[in-house]
Design a protein around this motif. Structure first.
Motif, PDB file in Angstrom:
ATOM      1  N   LEU A  13       0.836  -1.205   0.000  1.00 32.23           N
ATOM      2  CA  LEU A  13       0.000   0.000   0.000  1.00 32.23           C
ATOM      3  C   LEU A  13       0.865   1.246   0.000  1.00 32.23           C
ATOM      4  N   TRP A  14       1.937   1.244   0.776  1.00 29.27           N
ATOM      5  CA  TRP A  14       2.832   2.407   0.814  1.00 29.27           C
ATOM      6  C   TRP A  14       3.507   2.593  -0.534  1.00 29.27           C
ATOM      7  N   ILE A  15       3.906   1.492  -1.151  1.00 29.11           N
ATOM      8  CA  ILE A  15       4.561   1.583  -2.460  1.00 29.11           C
ATOM      9  C   ILE A  15       3.580   2.110  -3.503  1.00 29.11           C
ATOM     10  N   VAL A  16       2.408   1.485  -3.559  1.00 27.82           N
ATOM     11  CA  VAL A  16       1.397   1.921  -4.530  1.00 27.82           C
ATOM     12  C   VAL A  16       0.996   3.369  -4.260  1.00 27.82           C
ATOM     13  N   GLY A  17       0.811   3.719  -2.997  1.00 30.11           N
ATOM     14  CA  GLY A  17       0.400   5.079  -2.648  1.00 30.11           C
ATOM     15  C   GLY A  17       1.417   6.125  -3.054  1.00 30.11           C
ATOM     16  N   ILE A  18       2.689   5.849  -2.799  1.00 29.91           N
ATOM     17  CA  ILE A  18       3.735   6.817  -3.158  1.00 29.91           C
ATOM     18  C   ILE A  18       3.878   6.929  -4.673  1.00 29.91           C
TER      19      ILE A  18
END
Length: 145
Positions: A13-18
């Motif tokens: 989620l952090w990767i996709v979000g960033i």
């Protein structure tokens, strides 16, 4: 190694979000540069393309703005783990579709932007749709609240 951080948020989620935020900020930069007619940015386009961009009706520019800024807001909301991300990205996507229908279906934009412009628009469409699907899955798993 687990895919979850201690907070219960999947690392992806952090990767996709960033990545989504950076991607959508590129769209926001394009919007700002085009609407402010920044010469150094706009000099990459042909006179026909400039006439097309600067001749868009106000309602199309408004839908474009909603699509772009909705994408940015959605990415921020995803990083905040908010369920409303799904709705924001759906609205953004629908605004994108409206602008594409106008630009390519009614205003002859395909002839003006050429193959590379059409390809890039298709990529934008697919990424936006993919982000909606991803956010819906995260909401369904209870990651977004």
């Amino acid at each position: 190694m687990s895919d979850m951080k201690a907070s219960g948020t999947p690392r992806h989620l952090w990767i996709v979000g960033i990545v989504a935020l950076l991607w959508n900020l590129l769209g926001a930069m394009d919007y700002i540069m085009t609407e402010m007619k920044v010469e150094t940015y706009m000099s990459q386009f042909t006179p026909e393309q400039l006439a097309f961009f600067y001749g868009l009706p106000a309602w199309v520019v408004a839908f474009w703005a909603l699509a772009v800024w909705g994408g940015v807001l959605g990415a921020i909301l995803l990083l905040m783990r908010k369920k409303v991300t799904v709705t924001v990205w759906i609205v953004s996507f629908l605004c994108l579709v409206v602008t594409m229908i106008h630009n390519f279906g009614f205003a002859g934009g395909a002839d003006i932007v050429g193959g590379s412009g059409l390809f890039f628009s298709a990529v934008v469409f697919v990424v936006a749709l993919g982000l909606i699907i991803y956010a819906r899955r995260m909401a369904g798993k209870g990651v977004l609240v």
